[in-house]
Enzyme design. Structure first.
Site, PDB file in Angstrom:
ATOM      1  N   ILE A 203      -7.324 -31.274  -1.881  1.00 53.13           N
ATOM      2  CA  ILE A 203      -6.318 -30.534  -1.083  1.00 53.13           C
ATOM      3  C   ILE A 203      -5.230 -31.509  -0.632  1.00 53.13           C
ATOM      4  O   ILE A 203      -5.559 -32.582  -0.123  1.00 53.13           O
ATOM      5  CB  ILE A 203      -6.921 -29.954   0.221  1.00 53.13           C
ATOM      6  CG1 ILE A 203      -8.187 -29.136  -0.047  1.00 53.13           C
ATOM      7  CG2 ILE A 203      -5.904 -29.108   0.978  1.00 53.13           C
ATOM      8  CD1 ILE A 203      -8.976 -28.872   1.235  1.00 53.13           C
ATOM      9  N   HIS A 204      -3.977 -31.141  -0.811  1.00 55.21           N
ATOM     10  CA  HIS A 204      -2.926 -31.982  -0.230  1.00 55.21           C
ATOM     11  C   HIS A 204      -1.607 -31.257   0.014  1.00 55.21           C
ATOM     12  O   HIS A 204      -0.708 -31.810   0.628  1.00 55.21           O
ATOM     13  CB  HIS A 204      -2.635 -33.202  -1.120  1.00 55.21           C
ATOM     14  CG  HIS A 204      -1.907 -32.848  -2.386  1.00 55.21           C
ATOM     15  ND1 HIS A 204      -2.545 -32.418  -3.507  1.00 55.21           N
ATOM     16  CD2 HIS A 204      -0.583 -32.847  -2.683  1.00 55.21           C
ATOM     17  CE1 HIS A 204      -1.663 -32.186  -4.458  1.00 55.21           C
ATOM     18  NE2 HIS A 204      -0.459 -32.424  -3.986  1.00 55.21           N
ATOM     19  N   ARG A 205      -1.457 -30.033  -0.488  1.00 53.06           N
ATOM     20  CA  ARG A 205      -0.147 -29.368  -0.427  1.00 53.06           C
ATOM     21  C   ARG A 205       0.374 -29.258   0.997  1.00 53.06           C
ATOM     22  O   ARG A 205      -0.395 -29.014   1.931  1.00 53.06           O
ATOM     23  CB  ARG A 205      -0.257 -27.946  -0.979  1.00 53.06           C
ATOM     24  CG  ARG A 205      -0.405 -27.875  -2.446  1.00 53.06           C
ATOM     25  CD  ARG A 205       0.868 -28.120  -3.175  1.00 53.06           C
ATOM     26  NE  ARG A 205       0.536 -28.372  -4.558  1.00 53.06           N
ATOM     27  CZ  ARG A 205       1.354 -28.917  -5.439  1.00 53.06           C
ATOM     28  NH1 ARG A 205       2.568 -29.283  -5.074  1.00 53.06           N
ATOM     29  NH2 ARG A 205       0.982 -29.097  -6.671  1.00 53.06           N
ATOM     30  N   ASP A 279      -5.615 -27.334  -4.630  1.00 47.95           N
ATOM     31  CA  ASP A 279      -4.243 -26.834  -4.558  1.00 47.95           C
ATOM     32  C   ASP A 279      -3.322 -27.732  -5.391  1.00 47.95           C
ATOM     33  O   ASP A 279      -2.105 -27.607  -5.349  1.00 47.95           O
ATOM     34  CB  ASP A 279      -3.758 -26.737  -3.107  1.00 47.95           C
ATOM     35  CG  ASP A 279      -3.777 -28.064  -2.371  1.00 47.95           C
ATOM     36  OD1 ASP A 279      -4.016 -29.119  -2.994  1.00 47.95           O
ATOM     37  OD2 ASP A 279      -3.544 -28.046  -1.134  1.00 47.95           O
TER      38      ASP A 279
END
Ligand code: UD1
Ligand code: UDP
Length: 357
Positions: A203-205, A279
């Site tokens: 996850i990083h968005r 994501d």
């Protein structure tokens, strides 16, 4: 001899550049100089990829990172311009959709140096995504557009690119090339005990990390999935900061949180996982390359062919959608047909097109 100045700066760009730089090095008549903007700077977000993937060492490091979008893009634009004035490239090459991509493309376009964009034509149709702004503007100022998919070519055609002074090439996806080049070198992350069966999560968005409520919901969803199958979660520094700076639901004990891993370790995790939750743009495709179903933690994706084929389910930040999708994928894994991203020779096609330009 055609002199190419390539701009990279973020993790996925190192991975995309690896096979293309190799192809450029073996194509007669091409010479490449790299600029690293510094957008990603931790050893395990940058240097590890140069080491593992034998990427040419950048001649220029800008060391620009951890700024707002405008400040980061603006400072990169200014620095990239002054380097380009000195380097006098025949062509500037950029990858993907980060602030480093846009800064490099704008610097070159304003100096009237032709821009080649690798991973052109992708669209999420969500203008709130910083990447969508970067993609659209980069494509518009590029003279050579290397599209990974037919859908990407269609997006450009729909936007009128046939009338613009540019050339569109359908090449296939350079990340597929990278996965083929390095698959045999995959190796287990050192000092990590992996569960026998696991889900791989990343996850990083911005949409999922800027608003802690969204990250809280994603954590709830992953915690629920972890009740059925252990989760291995190499955590992006951005997400780490948000998790440690906010009052979020605790991660289930069945989630193994690890530092970001190198590309070879990531290939091992992909090859040995049973399901991917992400994501990330790149990781959605890699799930498919390694025949793993994918739950995408976004409302939309640029890689629509994966959703159309039933390999990828868009679950946004809704925990129940994630658990339903995981249950369905565990009950019946899709039968994967390969071929959505070319034949593994996208990089060679790009190098050939550059030498003919
Ligand atoms: C950037 C790209 C995104 C891409 C992602 C790949 C933009 C707008 N976003 O997002 O499109 O999907 O890279 O991973 O260009 N940080 C560290 N160490 C690092 C790198 C980052 O601590 O090595 C921290 C930064 O200090 C910052 C945060 O992570 O606080 C976000 O970094 P940034 O490069 O702005 O955006 P990403 O989320 O990484
Ligand atoms: N990746 C990696 N180590 C990790 C997480 C991701 O090597 O710990 C690789 C992943 O395999 C893919 C690329 O990084 O090749 C994707 O980058 P990221 O998810 O940061 O960005 P995006 O593709 O969403 O722009």
């Amino acid at each position: 001899m055609i002199k190419i100045v390539t701009i990279v700066g973020a993790r996925p760009q190192f991975i995309k550049a690896a096979p293309v730089s190799k192809a450029i090095a073996s194509q007669q008549g091409l010479r490449e100089v790299l600029i690293h903007t510094g957008q990603h700077f931790d050893q395990n977000m940058s240097e590890v990829f140069f080491d593992q993937m034998d990427i040419p060492r950048p001649r220029h490091f800008l060391n620009i990172h951890s700024l707002s979008h405008g400040a980061m893009t603006g400072r990169m634009l200014e620095e990239a311009e002054s380097i380009m004035i000195k380097e006098k490239p025949d062509l500037v090459m950029v990858y993907g959709d980060t602030n480093s991509t846009l800064a490099g493309a704008l610097a070159a376009a304003k100096l009237n140096v032709p821009v080649a964009h690798v991973e052109a034509g992708l669209r999420s149709h969500n203008m709130e995504m910083p990447e969508e702004i970067n993609r659209i503007l980069t494509d518009r100022v590029s003279r050579i557009l290397f599209c990974p998919t037919k859908a990407a070519v269609n997006n450009l055609t729909r936007e009128g690119f046939a009338e613009f002074p540019c050339k569109i090439h359908l090449t296939g996806d350079v990340m597929y090339d990278a996965s083929l080049l390095f698959a045999d070198k995959a190796r287990k992350p050192a000092k990590v005990r992996l569960p026998a069966h696991f889900v791989l999560a990343t996850i990083h968005r911005e949409a999922n990390t800027k608003n802690p409520d969204n990250l809280a919901n994603i954590i709830r969803g992953i915690n629920q999935v972890a009740e059925k199958r252990a989760v291995v979660f190499p955590i992006h520094p951005r997400t780490y900061k948000v998790i440690h700076g906010n009052d979020l639901p605790p991660l289930s004990k069945k989630i193994k949180l690890i530092e970001p891993v190198g590309y070879l370790e990531m290939l091992h995790l992909l090859q040995n996982s049973q399901l991917v939750m992400t994501d990330s743009g790149g990781v959605q495709k890699e799930a498919y390359f390694f025949k793993k179903p994918c739950i995408t933690l976004r409302e939309e994706t640029e890689w629509t062919e994966l959703v159309d084929a039933g390999y990828n389910k868009l679950c946004g930040t809704t925990p129940d959608l994630m658990t339903d999708a995981a249950r369905d994928f565990f009950a019946e894994a899709p039968v994967f047909q390969q071929g959505l991203y070319g034949n593994g020779n996208a990089s060679a096609k790009i190098a050939k097109a550059l030498s003919d330009s």
